[in-house]
Write a protein that holds these residues in place. Structure first.
Motif, PDB file in Angstrom:
ATOM      1  N   LYS A  83       0.594  -0.926  -0.087  1.00  0.00           N
ATOM      2  CA  LYS A  83       0.364  -0.207   0.029  1.00  0.00           C
ATOM      3  C   LYS A  83       0.494   1.021  -0.439  1.00  0.00           C
ATOM      4  CE  LYS A  83      -3.567  -2.208   2.095  1.00  0.00           C
ATOM      5  NZ  LYS A  83      -4.996  -2.528   3.135  1.00  0.00           N
ATOM      6  N   TRP A  84       2.451   1.185   0.094  1.00  0.00           N
ATOM      7  CA  TRP A  84       3.297   2.247  -0.170  1.00  0.00           C
ATOM      8  C   TRP A  84       2.583   3.236  -1.859  1.00  0.00           C
ATOM      9  CZ3 TRP A  84       7.476  -0.645   2.717  1.00  0.00           C
ATOM     10  CH2 TRP A  84       7.672  -0.862   4.195  1.00  0.00           C
ATOM     11  N   ASN A  85       3.695   4.358  -1.759  1.00  0.00           N
ATOM     12  CA  ASN A  85       3.506   4.507  -2.818  1.00  0.00           C
ATOM     13  C   ASN A  85       4.620   4.239  -3.931  1.00  0.00           C
ATOM     14  OD1 ASN A  85       6.360   6.539  -2.407  1.00  0.00           O
ATOM     15  ND2 ASN A  85       4.758   7.929  -1.764  1.00  0.00           N
ATOM     16  N   GLU A  86       4.327   4.719  -4.610  1.00  0.00           N
ATOM     17  CA  GLU A  86       5.454   3.835  -5.760  1.00  0.00           C
ATOM     18  C   GLU A  86       6.757   4.377  -5.606  1.00  0.00           C
ATOM     19  OE1 GLU A  86       7.202   4.173 -10.709  1.00  0.00           O
ATOM     20  OE2 GLU A  86       4.455   4.398  -9.628  1.00  0.00           O
ATOM     21  N   ALA A  87       7.365   5.581  -5.054  1.00  0.00           N
ATOM     22  CA  ALA A  87       8.379   6.076  -4.616  1.00  0.00           C
ATOM     23  C   ALA A  87       9.010   4.854  -3.029  1.00  0.00           C
ATOM     24  CB  ALA A  87       9.069   7.070  -4.566  1.00  0.00           C
ATOM     25  N   LYS A  88       8.193   4.909  -2.717  1.00  0.00           N
ATOM     26  CA  LYS A  88       8.466   4.363  -2.221  1.00  0.00           C
ATOM     27  C   LYS A  88       8.828   2.474  -1.749  1.00  0.00           C
ATOM     28  CE  LYS A  88       6.622   7.264   2.354  1.00  0.00           C
ATOM     29  NZ  LYS A  88       5.377   8.153   2.811  1.00  0.00           N
ATOM     30  N   GLN A  89       8.294   2.414  -2.977  1.00  0.00           N
ATOM     31  CA  GLN A  89       8.136   0.434  -2.753  1.00  0.00           C
ATOM     32  C   GLN A  89       9.390   0.808  -3.842  1.00  0.00           C
ATOM     33  OE1 GLN A  89       5.159  -1.334  -5.384  1.00  0.00           O
ATOM     34  NE2 GLN A  89       2.965  -0.126  -3.426  1.00  0.00           N
ATOM     35  N   GLU A  90       9.453   1.449  -4.207  1.00  0.00           N
ATOM     36  CA  GLU A  90      11.125   1.205  -5.391  1.00  0.00           C
ATOM     37  C   GLU A  90      12.620   1.300  -4.082  1.00  0.00           C
ATOM     38  OE1 GLU A  90      11.780   4.519  -8.909  1.00  0.00           O
ATOM     39  OE2 GLU A  90       9.567   3.514  -9.265  1.00  0.00           O
ATOM     40  N   LYS A  91      11.801   2.214  -3.111  1.00  0.00           N
ATOM     41  CA  LYS A  91      13.252   2.727  -2.865  1.00  0.00           C
ATOM     42  C   LYS A  91      13.240   1.176  -1.511  1.00  0.00           C
ATOM     43  CE  LYS A  91      14.881   4.972   2.194  1.00  0.00           C
ATOM     44  NZ  LYS A  91      14.681   6.212   2.539  1.00  0.00           N
ATOM     45  N   TYR A  92      12.428   0.699  -1.323  1.00  0.00           N
ATOM     46  CA  TYR A  92      12.415  -0.630  -0.293  1.00  0.00           C
ATOM     47  C   TYR A  92      12.994  -1.716  -0.729  1.00  0.00           C
ATOM     48  CZ  TYR A  92      10.029  -4.377   2.072  1.00  0.00           C
ATOM     49  OH  TYR A  92       9.694  -5.831   2.737  1.00  0.00           O
ATOM     50  N   GLU A  93      12.333  -1.604  -1.983  1.00  0.00           N
ATOM     51  CA  GLU A  93      12.888  -3.445  -3.178  1.00  0.00           C
ATOM     52  C   GLU A  93      14.709  -2.808  -3.650  1.00  0.00           C
ATOM     53  OE1 GLU A  93      11.765  -5.678  -4.656  1.00  0.00           O
ATOM     54  OE2 GLU A  93       9.913  -4.881  -3.492  1.00  0.00           O
ATOM     55  N   PHE A  94      14.299  -1.456  -3.373  1.00  0.00           N
ATOM     56  CA  PHE A  94      16.353  -1.602  -3.227  1.00  0.00           C
ATOM     57  C   PHE A  94      16.898  -1.627  -2.285  1.00  0.00           C
ATOM     58  CE2 PHE A  94      20.101   0.883  -2.306  1.00  0.00           C
ATOM     59  CZ  PHE A  94      20.960   0.514  -3.825  1.00  0.00           C
ATOM     60  N   LEU A  95      16.241  -1.675  -1.070  1.00  0.00           N
ATOM     61  CA  LEU A  95      17.092  -1.988   0.378  1.00  0.00           C
ATOM     62  C   LEU A  95      17.082  -3.593   0.368  1.00  0.00           C
ATOM     63  CD1 LEU A  95      15.439   0.587   2.381  1.00  0.00           C
ATOM     64  CD2 LEU A  95      17.944   0.683   1.801  1.00  0.00           C
ATOM     65  N   LEU A  96      16.052  -4.297  -0.266  1.00  0.00           N
ATOM     66  CA  LEU A  96      15.871  -5.293  -0.269  1.00  0.00           C
ATOM     67  C   LEU A  96      17.158  -5.989  -1.146  1.00  0.00           C
ATOM     68  CD1 LEU A  96      12.313  -6.020  -0.473  1.00  0.00           C
ATOM     69  CD2 LEU A  96      13.616  -6.571   1.977  1.00  0.00           C
ATOM     70  N   SER A  97      17.372  -5.979  -1.904  1.00  0.00           N
ATOM     71  CA  SER A  97      18.026  -6.312  -2.975  1.00  0.00           C
ATOM     72  C   SER A  97      19.793  -5.946  -2.157  1.00  0.00           C
ATOM     73  CB  SER A  97      18.193  -5.030  -4.373  1.00  0.00           C
ATOM     74  OG  SER A  97      19.171  -4.218  -4.141  1.00  0.00           O
ATOM     75  N   GLN A  98      19.742  -5.121  -1.530  1.00  0.00           N
ATOM     76  CA  GLN A  98      20.947  -4.610  -0.697  1.00  0.00           C
ATOM     77  C   GLN A  98      21.357  -5.580   0.533  1.00  0.00           C
ATOM     78  OE1 GLN A  98      23.545  -2.884  -2.276  1.00  0.00           O
ATOM     79  NE2 GLN A  98      21.692  -3.331  -3.855  1.00  0.00           N
ATOM     80  N   ALA A  99      20.384  -5.924   1.016  1.00  0.00           N
ATOM     81  CA  ALA A  99      20.406  -6.766   2.116  1.00  0.00           C
ATOM     82  C   ALA A  99      21.208  -7.955   1.894  1.00  0.00           C
ATOM     83  CB  ALA A  99      18.645  -7.064   2.665  1.00  0.00           C
ATOM     84  N   ASP A 100      21.620  -8.542   2.795  1.00  0.00           N
ATOM     85  CA  ASP A 100      22.295  -9.768   3.167  1.00  0.00           C
ATOM     86  C   ASP A 100      21.422 -10.769   2.930  1.00  0.00           C
ATOM     87  OD1 ASP A 100      25.608  -8.417   3.140  1.00  0.00           O
ATOM     88  OD2 ASP A 100      24.736  -7.421   4.577  1.00  0.00           O
ATOM     89  N   PHE A 101      19.999 -10.637   3.358  1.00  0.00           N
ATOM     90  CA  PHE A 101      19.279 -11.972   4.306  1.00  0.00           C
ATOM     91  C   PHE A 101      17.942 -10.729   3.912  1.00  0.00           C
ATOM     92  CE2 PHE A 101      16.628 -14.691   6.885  1.00  0.00           C
ATOM     93  CZ  PHE A 101      17.471 -16.028   5.527  1.00  0.00           C
ATOM     94  N   HIS A 102      17.060 -11.257   3.293  1.00  0.00           N
ATOM     95  CA  HIS A 102      15.509 -11.346   3.436  1.00  0.00           C
ATOM     96  C   HIS A 102      14.547 -12.468   3.646  1.00  0.00           C
ATOM     97  CE1 HIS A 102      14.129 -10.900  -0.640  1.00  0.00           C
ATOM     98  NE2 HIS A 102      15.364 -10.230  -0.574  1.00  0.00           N
ATOM     99  N   ARG A 103      13.184 -11.836   4.439  1.00  0.00           N
ATOM    100  CA  ARG A 103      12.249 -13.362   4.286  1.00  0.00           C
ATOM    101  C   ARG A 103      11.426 -12.518   5.240  1.00  0.00           C
ATOM    102  NH1 ARG A 103      11.018 -17.384   7.294  1.00  0.00           N
ATOM    103  NH2 ARG A 103      12.353 -17.075   9.346  1.00  0.00           N
ATOM    104  N   SER A 104       9.613 -13.181   5.078  1.00  0.00           N
ATOM    105  CA  SER A 104       8.699 -12.741   5.574  1.00  0.00           C
ATOM    106  C   SER A 104       9.300 -13.787   6.375  1.00  0.00           C
ATOM    107  CB  SER A 104       7.260 -12.444   4.983  1.00  0.00           C
ATOM    108  OG  SER A 104       6.615 -13.431   5.482  1.00  0.00           O
ATOM    109  N   LEU A 105       8.728 -13.253   8.497  1.00  0.00           N
ATOM    110  CA  LEU A 105       8.482 -14.817   9.262  1.00  0.00           C
ATOM    111  C   LEU A 105       7.359 -15.450   9.228  1.00  0.00           C
ATOM    112  CD1 LEU A 105      10.008 -12.445  11.363  1.00  0.00           C
ATOM    113  CD2 LEU A 105      10.643 -14.075  10.452  1.00  0.00           C
ATOM    114  N   THR A 106       5.901 -14.584   8.268  1.00  0.00           N
ATOM    115  CA  THR A 106       4.510 -15.836   8.256  1.00  0.00           C
ATOM    116  C   THR A 106       4.435 -16.386   7.302  1.00  0.00           C
ATOM    117  OG1 THR A 106       3.293 -13.916   8.661  1.00  0.00           O
ATOM    118  CG2 THR A 106       3.898 -14.040  10.405  1.00  0.00           C
ATOM    119  N   ASN A 107       4.914 -15.573   5.715  1.00  0.00           N
ATOM    120  CA  ASN A 107       5.077 -16.277   4.687  1.00  0.00           C
ATOM    121  C   ASN A 107       3.362 -16.344   4.250  1.00  0.00           C
ATOM    122  OD1 ASN A 107       7.640 -16.964   4.366  1.00  0.00           O
ATOM    123  ND2 ASN A 107       7.919 -18.858   5.596  1.00  0.00           N
TER     124      ASN A 107
END
Length: 187
Positions: free
Chosen positions: A87-111
């Motif tokens: 539900k975030w705006n496009e700019a916030k989603q893009e920033k978030y996707e970038f941060l996920l791409s840079q993270a050494d590990f990422h996942r959802s805890l509840t899937n």
């Protein structure tokens, strides 16, 4: 010794910050950087974030910058549910996707996508069980969303060796004054 540290704090709107150009973001990131430099020198290896907007995304940006100097520093983004950015705006989603791409590990805890507040409660329990301490940007006089994990961390620390570190409004004021003084000295 802190090897795995959770970082959290206010969401941007709780601080009256509505875009990353706000001067306060610079001071928050500098305060995080200062604290993290000291902790990395003492053996910090992992930063754990849930990827919430605000303090957590700014902490991820600081971690990325520090990794150039400290390649032994890693960060994980463990979300409480899938598609938290939906539900975030496009700019916030893009920033978030970038941060996920840079993270050494990422996942959802509840899937699964958001269902109910229990997902946040379970995320907090998981974070406490899987870290040595927590760093909160939090001020006792300005309650907000971080108060819940702070209370859980205090309860957890009663029976476990667990560090609770705070960056308060006063700490941020000191950083702002130092930064402004450095700018004036540079003229």
């Amino acid at each position: 010794m802190l090897k795995r540290l959770v970082i959290t704090g206010y969401k941007p709107h709780e601080l009256g910050i509505f875009d990353d150009k706000h001067e306060g973001v610079r001071f928050i990131k500098k305060a995080l950087e200062n604290r993290l430099r000291a902790l990395v020198d003492e053996g910090l290896e992992w930063i754990i974030l849930s990827g919430q907007l605000g303090v957590e995304t700014w902490a991820a940006e600081v971690a990325i910058e520090l990794q150039e100097e400290f390649p032994q520093l890693h960060f994980a983004i463990l979300t409480p549910f899938e598609d938290q950015e939906k539900k975030w705006n496009e700019a916030k989603q893009e920033k978030y996707e970038f941060l996920l791409s840079q993270a050494d590990f990422h996942r959802s805890l509840t899937n699964k996508p958001y269902e109910a507040p229990w997902q946040f409660i379970e995320k907090n329990k998981f974070f406490l069980r899987n870290s040595d301490g927590i760093l909160l940007i939090y001020d006792e006089e300005t309650e907000g969303s971080p108060k819940f994990i702070k209370q859980e961390a205090e309860r957890y620390a009663e029976n476990h060796e667990y560090d609770i570190l705070l960056i308060s409004a006063d700490d941020l004021r000191v950083v702002a004054e130092e930064e402004q003084q450095n700018e004036w000295n540079g003229w």
